[in-house]
Design an enzyme around this catalytic site. Structure first.
Site, PDB file in Angstrom:
ATOM      1  N   GLY A 175       1.771   6.334  11.285  1.00  0.00           N
ATOM      2  CA  GLY A 175       2.565   5.845  10.408  1.00  0.00           C
ATOM      3  C   GLY A 175       2.457   4.098   9.968  1.00  0.00           C
ATOM      4  O   GLY A 175       3.991   3.889   9.190  1.00  0.00           O
ATOM      5  N   ASP A 409       6.974   9.666  12.024  1.00  0.00           N
ATOM      6  CA  ASP A 409       5.514  10.073  12.485  1.00  0.00           C
ATOM      7  C   ASP A 409       5.456  11.739  13.426  1.00  0.00           C
ATOM      8  O   ASP A 409       6.074  11.729  14.078  1.00  0.00           O
ATOM      9  CB  ASP A 409       4.885   9.080  13.310  1.00  0.00           C
ATOM     10  CG  ASP A 409       3.975   8.399  12.624  1.00  0.00           C
ATOM     11  OD1 ASP A 409       4.008   7.800  11.870  1.00  0.00           O
ATOM     12  OD2 ASP A 409       3.718   7.153  13.447  1.00  0.00           O
ATOM     13  N   TYR A 440     -11.448  10.939 -13.750  1.00  0.00           N
ATOM     14  CA  TYR A 440     -13.171  11.583 -11.988  1.00  0.00           C
ATOM     15  C   TYR A 440     -12.788  12.653 -11.230  1.00  0.00           C
ATOM     16  O   TYR A 440     -13.473  13.327 -11.432  1.00  0.00           O
ATOM     17  CB  TYR A 440     -13.909  11.075 -12.055  1.00  0.00           C
ATOM     18  CG  TYR A 440     -13.762   9.987 -10.343  1.00  0.00           C
ATOM     19  CD1 TYR A 440     -14.334  10.548  -9.272  1.00  0.00           C
ATOM     20  CD2 TYR A 440     -13.258   8.811 -11.324  1.00  0.00           C
ATOM     21  CE1 TYR A 440     -13.289   9.591  -8.590  1.00  0.00           C
ATOM     22  CE2 TYR A 440     -12.426   7.520 -10.221  1.00  0.00           C
ATOM     23  CZ  TYR A 440     -12.889   8.174  -8.954  1.00  0.00           C
ATOM     24  OH  TYR A 440     -12.179   7.277  -7.456  1.00  0.00           O
ATOM     25  N   SER A 459      -9.008  11.072  -0.122  1.00  0.00           N
ATOM     26  CA  SER A 459      -9.620  12.340   1.023  1.00  0.00           C
ATOM     27  C   SER A 459      -8.482  12.622   2.350  1.00  0.00           C
ATOM     28  O   SER A 459      -8.634  10.763   2.706  1.00  0.00           O
ATOM     29  CB  SER A 459     -11.605  11.956   0.238  1.00  0.00           C
ATOM     30  OG  SER A 459     -12.303  12.177  -0.821  1.00  0.00           O
TER      31      SER A 459
HETATM   32  C1  LIG Z   1       4.181   3.368  16.245  1.00  0.00           C
HETATM   33  C2  LIG Z   1       4.980   3.513  15.314  1.00  0.00           C
HETATM   34  C3  LIG Z   1       4.507   2.809  14.243  1.00  0.00           C
HETATM   35  C4  LIG Z   1       2.822   2.662  13.496  1.00  0.00           C
HETATM   36  O1  LIG Z   1       2.507   4.058  13.669  1.00  0.00           O
HETATM   37  P1  LIG Z   1       1.290   5.078  13.905  1.00  0.00           P
HETATM   38  O2  LIG Z   1       1.195   6.405  13.324  1.00  0.00           O
HETATM   39  O3  LIG Z   1       0.575   4.520  15.086  1.00  0.00           O
HETATM   40  O4  LIG Z   1      -0.005   4.142  13.142  1.00  0.00           O
HETATM   41  C5  LIG Z   1       4.885   1.729  13.393  1.00  0.00           C
HETATM   42  N1  LIG Z   1       6.737   1.929  13.541  1.00  0.00           N
HETATM   43  C6  LIG Z   1       6.732   1.841  14.372  1.00  0.00           C
HETATM   44  C7  LIG Z   1       8.260   1.790  14.275  1.00  0.00           C
HETATM   45  C8  LIG Z   1       5.773   2.477  15.911  1.00  0.00           C
HETATM   46  O5  LIG Z   1       6.903   3.496  16.490  1.00  0.00           O
END
Ligand SMILES: *Cc1c(COP(=O)(O)O)cnc(C)c1O
Length: 649
Positions: A175, A409, A440, A459
């Site tokens: 996220g 996420d 490249y 990557s």
């Molecule tokens: C968990 C979270 C993030 C960050 O996500 P990650 O996958 O842990 O990097 C960003 N915003 C909110 C509201 C979250 O709960």
């Protein structure tokens, strides 16, 4: 060749990707996870072994005439035997470390961070794909899995309510990276009209800098098309933030609620926006952005002619699971656009994004509120007397597709293994503003073939994409698939709160202890709570008490597997929360002066992701057990404190 096509009949969010036969029987959650006691072990083992077999044969059968390069004689050599022995030792060490101290998030006793059991299908798909080690940086390095990533991108669009023809999305590491990507897009977009002014002034004739910095998103994307047509695109892009940097605050404020995730600070730093440009808006007593305060901030920007680069709403705050009133925010944006203040709107639904699956019917339509409640009732969740979600939460989810982009996420509420975050953008033309093709690696023609040319990463794991893709194939992104899991998770959280409210007070070691949830109707599935000695009016003492309870219920002290339940905790401070927690501490009978003096309250925080506590018959028993365990722990803490007081008196 098309890398993203899927037959049309499979394109609704509710399809479950069946193959055109009659409606498949309903999925049951019990068969989706390995299970807290490895209940589905036979199936899990069988599928995993089958995949390993497949992989071994796949290698061997690739040009079968090629000779083997390691001979039987090689295998008898001392060094060979030694190498394998060492390999075994190292692997045993890994296994031993994991079994000694990995977090037992599969257990219903784990009510800590945002993780729980993961979908078997995603886990096995990911593990098996790792054997093939694809790199989703470019199509030619991941012929099998890059299309999966882009199909998942389309799934995101559907589940978030975007128009399939114009939307685009993909899987990020997490996220945090998705948030960076959204700000990167917003920054380049916002500054593009200034670039056009310098590269092709005719296109923006008569507009001053303030007006250029307040063009609506769709208008800027039209400008992009026009510069592409007249050949000034590259020059305009070079004269935008992409070529000239963010310009020391020139692009204006980034407006975030105080409850934002800290990745937004990192994003402002990394993208040259600067932390000074981050404007924190207070939250209300439900931990949602305070709409009046938001208006006041926008009025201030308007009065002082400070542009607003972007506004971030949160759907599922990291600490409380709060859901900003997105519907109201969308209206506010329209209103201010009419006054000449226009900005990008991103929704950080890293945590709550998959929650939208609960609101979609099998055809992918967003259900009216009464229909939603009756469907939840059928799932045996609503029937339990816990009314959720509220109508405001429902309308917030409905309004999501009005935002320009969304972070979502899979490795949180999508129940797939790390690392899998995601981003979805409403209008894919915006990708032109961040596109790079490294000669490249790529031949530079098609975005879909050159994924890394339009994303933040290079990557990247194709295995993660296969995990998410497999989960999406099996579990439809609607009420009958993921929605079931959401409903069970949210229902479990609501019941947890109700149990705490029923318990409220209990006696241990001659003392009465009060226990209260932070919110009696949390928007999502995070439950925060605190304990206090009845009659205690010292916030410092109460904080100390909860810190001890946390220490006795977590791995913070490094002790593993001795805890009967596991929680995380958080500290709500004035600096980041204003006076939002004041009501909560008043409920414990603490005076306002304590809040003013101490300025922070320690709460225990439980993310109730797992779906096991949701079926009605399990509720009372499970949470009652939990309460009994808490009492035991508190009894020990109180006894310790009494002993300490006696010896120091
Ligand atoms: C968990 C979270 C993030 C960050 O996500 P990650 O996958 O842990 O990097 C960003 N915003 C909110 C509201 C979250 O709960």
């Amino acid at each position: 060749m098309s890398v993203t096509s899927r037959p049309d009949h499979e394109k609704t969010a509710g399809s479950g990707k069946s193959n055109g036969h009659a409606a498949p029987p309903a999925l049951t959650v019990e068969a989706l996870f390995l299970g807290p006691k490895s209940e589905n072990k036979a199936f899990f083992r069988e599928r995993l072994l089958a995949i390993i077999e497949d992989h071994i044969h796949w290698r061997a059968d690739f040009n079968p005439a090629d000779a083997a390069l390691v001979s039987a004689e090689d295998m008898r050599a001392k060094a060979f035997v030694h190498t394998l022995d060492r390999t075994t030792e190292v692997l045993e060490e890994v296994s031993s470390r994991l079994r000694q101290s990995a977090d037992p998030w599969f257990s219903t006793r784990y009510l800590g961070h945002m993780c729980s059991d993961i979908l078997m299908v995603a886990n096995i798909a990911k593990m098996s794909t790792m054997l093939f080690n694809p790199n989703n940086c470019a199509y030619e390095a991941s012929v099998a899995t890059e299309p999966m990533e882009l199909e998942v991108g389309k799934d995101f669009g559907r589940l978030l309510g975007y128009d399939a023809d114009t939307n685009w999305g993909h899987i990020t590491t997490d996220g945090t990276v998705a948030n960076y990507e959204s700000l990167w897009l917003a920054r380049n977009l916002k500054s593009f009209p200034l670039g056009v002014k310098s590269a092709c002034p005719d296109l923006v004739e008569g507009l001053d800098e303030w007006q250029l910095l307040n063009l609506p998103v769709a208008k800027i994307l039209d400008l992009l098309d026009e510069t592409k047509k007249n050949g000034t695109f590259a020059k305009a892009l070079a004269a935008s933030a992409r070529g000239r940097g963010a310009g020391g605050g020139k692009l204006g404020k980034m407006i975030v609620p105080q409850t934002r995730h800290y990745s937004w600070e990192k994003a402002a730093d990394i993208l040259g926006i600067g932390l000074d440009s981050l404007e924190n808006i207070p939250v209300d007593s439900l931990y949602r952005i305070d709409l009046e305060a938001l208006r006041a901030a926008l009025d201030d920007c308007l009065a002082k002619k400070i542009p607003v680069l972007s506004l971030i709403s949160v759907v599922g705050t990291t600490e409380e699971g709060a859901i900003d009133d997105v519907a109201a925010i969308v209206k506010i944006r329209e209103e201010y656009e009419k006054k000449g203040l226009s900005f990008y709107h991103h929704i950080d639904a890293a945590y709550g994004g998959y929650g939208r699956t609960m609101f979609l019917d099998e055809e992918g339509n967003f259900m009216p509120y009464p229909e939603l409640l009756s469907r939840l009732c059928e799932l045996d969740v609503e029937k339990s007397g816990v009314a959720f979600p509220s109508e405001t939460v429902w309308s917030a989810f409905r309004a999501i597709p009005s935002a320009d982009s969304v972070t979502i996420d899979p490795h949180k509420m999508g129940y797939v293994p790390y690392a899998a975050g995601g981003i979805s953008v409403r209008d894919k033309r915006i990708l032109g503003l961040v596109s790079y093709s490294a000669a490249y690696v790529f031949d530079g023609k098609d975005i879909e073939l050159n994924l890394a040319s339009v994303i933040l990463e290079g990557s990247k794991s194709g295995a993660s994409a296969a995990g998410v893709w497999a989960a999406h194939q099996l579990v439809p992104q609607n009420i009958s698939g993921y929605g079931q899991i959401m409903a069970r998770s949210l229902g479990g959280a609501r019941h947890f709160v109700k149990t705490l409210e029923t318990v409220r007070e209990f006696d241990v070691a001659g003392k009465t202890i009060v226990c209260l949830p932070l919110l009696s109707e949390p928007d999502f599935n995070i439950v925060c709570m605190a304990f206090n000695y009845k009659g205690n009016t010292s916030l410092a003492k109460m904080n100390d008490f909860n810190t001890k309870i946390y220490a006795a219920s977590s791995y913070s002290g490094g002790r593993m597997y001795t805890e009967d339940w596991i929680t995380s905790h958080t500290v709500l401070e004035t600096a980041s929360y204003g006076n939002a927690p004041l009501d909560f501490i008043k409920k414990f009978g603490l005076p306002e002066s304590e809040w003013t003096a101490v300025g922070q309250v320690v709460v225990l925080r439980s993310c109730v992701l797992h779906p096991w506590m949701a079926s009605t018959p399990n509720y009372p028993q499970a949470w009652q057990t939990y309460v009994e365990i808490m009492k035991d722990k508190i009894e020990r803490i109180v006894a310790d404190e009494d002993l300490h007081n006696a010896t120091t008196a």
